[in-house]
Design an enzyme around this catalytic site. Structure first.
Site, PDB file in Angstrom:
ATOM      1  N   ASP A  51       0.846  -1.206   0.000  1.00  0.00           N
ATOM      2  CA  ASP A  51       0.000   0.000   0.000  1.00  0.00           C
ATOM      3  C   ASP A  51       0.877   1.250   0.000  1.00  0.00           C
ATOM      4  O   ASP A  51       0.376   2.380  -0.048  1.00  0.00           O
ATOM      5  CB  ASP A  51      -1.015  -0.007   1.152  1.00  0.00           C
ATOM      6  CG  ASP A  51      -0.373  -0.098   2.517  1.00  0.00           C
ATOM      7  OD1 ASP A  51       0.873  -0.187   2.586  1.00  0.00           O
ATOM      8  OD2 ASP A  51      -1.110  -0.089   3.514  1.00  0.00           O
ATOM      9  N   SER A  52       2.208   1.047  -0.018  1.00  0.00           N
ATOM     10  CA  SER A  52       3.120   2.168  -0.266  1.00  0.00           C
ATOM     11  C   SER A  52       2.876   2.744  -1.660  1.00  0.00           C
ATOM     12  O   SER A  52       3.370   3.833  -1.970  1.00  0.00           O
ATOM     13  CB  SER A  52       4.586   1.728  -0.122  1.00  0.00           C
ATOM     14  OG  SER A  52       4.831   0.551  -0.864  1.00  0.00           O
ATOM     15  N   LYS A 120      -1.302  -9.336   2.879  1.00  0.00           N
ATOM     16  CA  LYS A 120      -0.545  -8.904   4.062  1.00  0.00           C
ATOM     17  C   LYS A 120      -1.424  -7.965   4.875  1.00  0.00           C
ATOM     18  O   LYS A 120      -2.174  -7.167   4.314  1.00  0.00           O
ATOM     19  CB  LYS A 120       0.755  -8.201   3.647  1.00  0.00           C
ATOM     20  CG  LYS A 120       1.546  -7.644   4.830  1.00  0.00           C
ATOM     21  CD  LYS A 120       2.983  -7.323   4.489  1.00  0.00           C
ATOM     22  CE  LYS A 120       3.232  -5.994   3.822  1.00  0.00           C
ATOM     23  NZ  LYS A 120       2.753  -4.809   4.591  1.00  0.00           N
ATOM     24  N   GLU A 122      -1.564  -5.534   8.652  1.00  0.00           N
ATOM     25  CA  GLU A 122      -0.816  -4.904   9.732  1.00  0.00           C
ATOM     26  C   GLU A 122      -1.523  -5.120  11.069  1.00  0.00           C
ATOM     27  O   GLU A 122      -2.707  -4.799  11.201  1.00  0.00           O
ATOM     28  CB  GLU A 122      -0.676  -3.398   9.469  1.00  0.00           C
ATOM     29  CG  GLU A 122       0.110  -3.088   8.208  1.00  0.00           C
ATOM     30  CD  GLU A 122       0.314  -1.590   7.963  1.00  0.00           C
ATOM     31  OE1 GLU A 122      -0.097  -0.774   8.831  1.00  0.00           O
ATOM     32  OE2 GLU A 122       0.872  -1.250   6.916  1.00  0.00           O
ATOM     33  N   GLU A 189       8.951  -4.163  10.697  1.00  0.00           N
ATOM     34  CA  GLU A 189       9.416  -2.886  10.151  1.00  0.00           C
ATOM     35  C   GLU A 189       9.986  -1.987  11.249  1.00  0.00           C
ATOM     36  O   GLU A 189       9.340  -1.740  12.279  1.00  0.00           O
ATOM     37  CB  GLU A 189       8.245  -2.176   9.427  1.00  0.00           C
ATOM     38  CG  GLU A 189       8.658  -0.839   8.837  1.00  0.00           C
ATOM     39  CD  GLU A 189       7.671  -0.299   7.796  1.00  0.00           C
ATOM     40  OE1 GLU A 189       6.708  -0.994   7.430  1.00  0.00           O
ATOM     41  OE2 GLU A 189       7.889   0.858   7.366  1.00  0.00           O
TER      42      GLU A 189
HETATM   43  O1  KIV Z   1       3.570  -1.110   1.624  1.00  0.00           O
HETATM   44  C1  KIV Z   1       4.754  -1.476   1.685  1.00  0.00           C
HETATM   45  O2  KIV Z   1       5.573  -1.190   0.796  1.00  0.00           O
HETATM   46  C2  KIV Z   1       5.176  -2.265   2.837  1.00  0.00           C
HETATM   47  C3  KIV Z   1       6.642  -2.498   3.009  1.00  0.00           C
HETATM   48  C4  KIV Z   1       7.278  -1.280   3.550  1.00  0.00           C
HETATM   49  C5  KIV Z   1       6.919  -3.693   3.827  1.00  0.00           C
HETATM   50  O3  KIV Z   1       4.370  -2.660   3.623  1.00  0.00           O
END
Ligand code: KIV
Length: 271
Positions: A51-52, A120, A122, A189
């Site tokens: 989600d980056s 994934k 969090e 992280e």
């Molecule tokens: O969204 C992302 O790129 C991430 C990484 C920083 C692990 O969660």
């Protein structure tokens, strides 16, 4: 000495085998077809449609605004490019925290509409029910602990997490819980290296770090950061493997100048 097994296709099981054999796992982000194709052909083990994308692709300050539809769009572009890597997709903010049924629906949409291999999420104990429900549908889940950017307004800063004993203990317990629930791997992280070491030596599942030191089972970076395309972000953990910002700027400037001067196109470049 570990012998490196050749994998034609990376599965969650292959990642366990790598951990057992002491072979480090490589992971990078991708959000589009062209980049994903280059990364996959380079031999990466895991591609994260993070989600980056909210920061890197859309220019938002945080990861919070990106939507499920947008994540599915990025993920399906990546899926079309990839032959070997395991593709993991972030469940975006607001699509799994509130209620486990909604969480399952979000994960199902990602799997069905993009063709990715895993999601994934969090959090630890706070998202236990959502993780359980998604796993019960046969969808592989990667956990994410430590600095969890979807909670940035709770933390207030992007500083190193879990330096204090209470937070470190909570993270350790959360990691054990996620393994117990059935997650196939965990991202840690921006935490102290010693804590990363403690978690990865306790867990059987792979622990992949970003700013979590060298003792974990693999590393992940945001591709645009490690390529030096982004310049405004320079945490200690970020190693830049190229300076694409400079290379691209030079190429763009040359093109602009060639167009303005009438040097492009040449006789050979026209019909
Ligand atoms: O969204 C992302 O790129 C991430 C990484 C920083 C692990 O969660």
């Amino acid at each position: 000495m570990n012998t490196i097994k050749e994998y034609k296709k990376i599965t969650t099981h292959a990642l366990y085998e790598m951990k057992e054999a002491g072979i480090k796992i490589s992971m990078l982000t991708a959000y589009d077809y062209t980049m994903a194709k280059i990364i996959d052909r380079s031999g990466i083990d895991v591609i994260l449609v993070g989600d980056s994308a909210s920061n890197v692709m859309a220019g938002h300050e945080t990861t919070l605004p990106i939507t499920l539809d947008q994540m599915i769009y990025h993920a399906s572009s990546v899926v079309r490019a990839v032959k070997r890597a395991l593709i993991v997709v972030d469940l975006p903010f607001g699509t799994y925290q509130g209620n486990s049924k909604e969480a399952l629906n979000s994960a199902i949409r990602i799997m069905k509409e993009s063709g990715a291999h895993a999601v994934k999420m969090e959090g630890g104990i706070n998202i236990k029910e959502s993780v359980e429900r998604i796993l019960s549908a046969g969808i592989p889940v990667m956990g994410h602990l430590g600095l969890v950017p979807q909670s940035i307004y709770k933390f207030g800063t992007y500083e190193v997490r879990a330096r204090e004993e209470a937070e470190a203990n909570q993270l350790y317990e959360d990691a054990i819980l996620l393994e117990k629930l059935g997650c196939f791997a965990i991202v840690l992280e921006k935490i102290p290296a010693e804590l990363g070491k403690k978690v990865s030596s306790t867990l059987k599942i792979p622990v992949i770090g970003i700013g979590a030191g060298k003792y974990v089972d693999g590393q992940v970076l945001v591709t645009h950061d490690m390529l030096g395309m982004t310049t405004e972000f320079s945490p200690r953990f970020l190693r830049r493997y190229a300076n694409l910002n400079e290379i691209m700027t030079k190429a763009f400037q040359q093109y602009i100048s060639d167009v303005k001067n009438g040097d492009f196109p040449s006789e050979k470049e026209q019909y």
